[in-house]
Motif scaffolding. Sequence first.
Motif, PDB file in Angstrom:
ATOM      1  N   LEU A  72       0.841  -1.187   0.000  1.00  0.00           N
ATOM      2  CA  LEU A  72       0.000   0.000   0.000  1.00  0.00           C
ATOM      3  C   LEU A  72       0.879   1.241   0.000  1.00  0.00           C
ATOM      4  CD1 LEU A  72      -2.796  -0.972   2.575  1.00  0.00           C
ATOM      5  CD2 LEU A  72      -2.744  -1.312   0.094  1.00  0.00           C
ATOM      6  N   THR A  73       0.324   2.336  -0.472  1.00  0.00           N
ATOM      7  CA  THR A  73       1.045   3.604  -0.502  1.00  0.00           C
ATOM      8  C   THR A  73       0.416   4.546   0.516  1.00  0.00           C
ATOM      9  OG1 THR A  73      -0.355   4.726  -2.135  1.00  0.00           O
ATOM     10  CG2 THR A  73       1.323   3.228  -2.980  1.00  0.00           C
ATOM     11  N   SER A  74       0.957   5.759   0.563  1.00  0.00           N
ATOM     12  CA  SER A  74       0.391   6.751   1.473  1.00  0.00           C
ATOM     13  C   SER A  74      -1.003   7.184   1.042  1.00  0.00           C
ATOM     14  CB  SER A  74       1.315   7.977   1.544  1.00  0.00           C
ATOM     15  OG  SER A  74       1.487   8.546   0.254  1.00  0.00           O
ATOM     16  N   GLN A  75      -1.362   6.912  -0.201  1.00  0.00           N
ATOM     17  CA  GLN A  75      -2.711   7.214  -0.672  1.00  0.00           C
ATOM     18  C   GLN A  75      -3.630   6.050  -0.300  1.00  0.00           C
ATOM     19  OE1 GLN A  75      -3.047   9.019  -4.640  1.00  0.00           O
ATOM     20  NE2 GLN A  75      -0.824   8.801  -4.832  1.00  0.00           N
ATOM     21  N   GLN A  76      -4.580   6.322   0.532  1.00  0.00           N
ATOM     22  CA  GLN A  76      -5.454   5.265   1.023  1.00  0.00           C
ATOM     23  C   GLN A  76      -6.387   4.766  -0.072  1.00  0.00           C
ATOM     24  OE1 GLN A  76      -7.538   6.777   4.425  1.00  0.00           O
ATOM     25  NE2 GLN A  76      -5.737   6.692   5.746  1.00  0.00           N
ATOM     26  N   ILE A  77      -6.685   3.465  -0.010  1.00  0.00           N
ATOM     27  CA  ILE A  77      -7.699   2.902  -0.895  1.00  0.00           C
ATOM     28  C   ILE A  77      -9.054   3.383  -0.401  1.00  0.00           C
ATOM     29  CG2 ILE A  77      -8.791   0.762  -1.644  1.00  0.00           C
ATOM     30  CD1 ILE A  77      -6.079  -0.539  -1.599  1.00  0.00           C
TER      31      ILE A  77
ATOM     32  N   TRP B 160      -8.442   2.062  -6.067  1.00  0.00           N
ATOM     33  CA  TRP B 160      -7.254   1.502  -5.435  1.00  0.00           C
ATOM     34  C   TRP B 160      -5.976   2.029  -6.058  1.00  0.00           C
ATOM     35  CZ3 TRP B 160      -4.339  -1.176  -8.937  1.00  0.00           C
ATOM     36  CH2 TRP B 160      -4.989  -1.720 -10.034  1.00  0.00           C
ATOM     37  N   ASN B 161      -4.935   2.059  -5.232  1.00  0.00           N
ATOM     38  CA  ASN B 161      -3.612   2.501  -5.656  1.00  0.00           C
ATOM     39  C   ASN B 161      -2.590   1.729  -4.838  1.00  0.00           C
ATOM     40  OD1 ASN B 161      -2.014   4.768  -7.175  1.00  0.00           O
ATOM     41  ND2 ASN B 161      -1.167   4.737  -5.121  1.00  0.00           N
ATOM     42  N   VAL B 162      -1.763   0.907  -5.490  1.00  0.00           N
ATOM     43  CA  VAL B 162      -0.792   0.069  -4.792  1.00  0.00           C
ATOM     44  C   VAL B 162       0.569   0.208  -5.458  1.00  0.00           C
ATOM     45  CG1 VAL B 162      -2.529  -1.583  -4.037  1.00  0.00           C
ATOM     46  CG2 VAL B 162      -1.329  -1.958  -6.202  1.00  0.00           C
ATOM     47  N   LEU B 163       1.569  -0.393  -4.823  1.00  0.00           N
ATOM     48  CA  LEU B 163       2.945  -0.307  -5.293  1.00  0.00           C
ATOM     49  C   LEU B 163       3.399  -1.679  -5.763  1.00  0.00           C
ATOM     50  CD1 LEU B 163       4.623   2.293  -5.247  1.00  0.00           C
ATOM     51  CD2 LEU B 163       5.780   1.420  -3.223  1.00  0.00           C
TER      52      LEU B 163
END
Length: 562
Positions: free
Chosen positions: A70-75, A115-118
Amino acid sequence: MMSPARPARWHLTSLWGPVAALLVALAIVLGGVSPASAHAELVSTDPEEGAVVETAPAEVTLTFNEPVRLTSQQIAVYDAEGDPVDASAGANGPAVTVTLPGAADLADGTYVVSWNVLSGDGHPISGALTFSVGAPSASVSAPPAPETSSWAVEVVRDVVTVASLVGLLLAAGLAIFLARVLPGSWDGTDTRRRLRRLLTYAAGAGAAGFVLQVPVAAVYGQGLELVDVVSAFDAGSVLNELVSAGLVLLGLGMVVRGARTAPPDPTDRALLLAGALVALLGPSLVGHTRAFAPAPVLVAWDVIHVTAGAVWLGGLVGLVLSLRALAGREVLAAQTLSRFSTIAAFALVVVSAAGAFLAWRILGSWAGFVETAYGWLLLAKIGIALVVAAIGGWNRWRTLPAVQAAAGFGDRERAAAAVTRTVRVEAVLLVALLGVTGFLVNQSPRPAPVTVASGATGVEAATIGDDLRVLAVMDPRRTGTNTLLVQVQDAAGDPYDPPTAPTVEVRSDELDLGAVAVRSIAAGTYRGELVVPRVGEWDVQVSIRLSRFDNPVTTVTLTIRP
């Protein structure tokens, strides 16, 4: 006195080095696309994309083809109007779980999970999942787009990547050249000094590039800017980059320590070869080879891939700096060129074996060559390789006859200069090739994920009676089996349960499919299955018996696409 009729036999061997190097380059470009370039992909979701569920799920699961972070941008989760819904998310390997604590209180309608993931290589990927509770909403508002870094961050990232690759491969390749190609019986102090100096500069550039990749990856992965590097730095999010940089620094340090102006002794040779291998292990730790099976084999392939590039680049640059100095020394020159030819040929065999399959596997289809930026950059690599092939043809049919006809010191000197020029051009083209590769590894080989846009969802509505209306939708709205959803609403827009289930019939201007059996799945909501045989507009007639004398009828028109 030197006999003018004596042919310079070492020049016959000299072309095997460039020719073998050319073949290695073509194998690397045409076949050997490193799996380190492939980004994570969403492979399944629960609920499925576009699904209509009877009750709101307590959890939404996103499954990727490799572990993600996960990134600092929350899902985030949004309703059809774009208002946020209370949710939290966590990642465990390839699975991301989105928890909906208030699922029991969610109203019927469409919801969007943004969603936003790494990825494992530090590349952020994003997308959206849409599902509906009870029945789809008539329209959906697009969720806010995830934050992304500016073009300045991307330019810095690409420049650092290119510098890292060129520096690493040149330093490691020169180390292999000094240890295994250049004859130890030749002192060549001036040439060895130039090679050592260039190796040191290349090692410095490679080490600096890999160190700088760590903070750049930290901000890029979070969608932030370079000014946020201190606040955004999280060692856990760039652990792979840190270990990779550590290996590169260790290996390049060993290489610099082993490079001397004198011929290497066994200890120096061990330092050169071991240091080159350790440094070339670094890039595989930030790649995706671990996501493909069998992972150990593909990680080894990744190391062999970059090693082949190092052998070619370092070998060509080493030849450029050595050939003129070796002019007139037939035995030493032949030994140098034959050793390089042997190493380059071995790299060709290994790289060619798996290259074509991996290139096809990463792109997923031949259409990927023209449908993605990754494919276009790969075509650029192929174009450069074709230019190198043309130079190889020139060597074979023009330079080789001139070399064979060389007699006397002056002719051999001019022939050596001709070979040096063509090798130098090949070295320049390889640097260009590595530049394209630097941009290539920062591109996704897949098309951009589909995002949810504001607009219609295929739901159509019509009034029925004095204060009721009917909503209807088919899924997937294509010929073949479709799910028909019908919902009855009151004047306030809330689901309404009529005294009896409605009667639903489907027909077009040419075909009458008759009545569709529907069953209640939620308040005022009914589901049925039917087979739609052709595209076009279909009328869904709904009649509701409200009382003995009140049986209103309405028609909703739905469009079936090809």
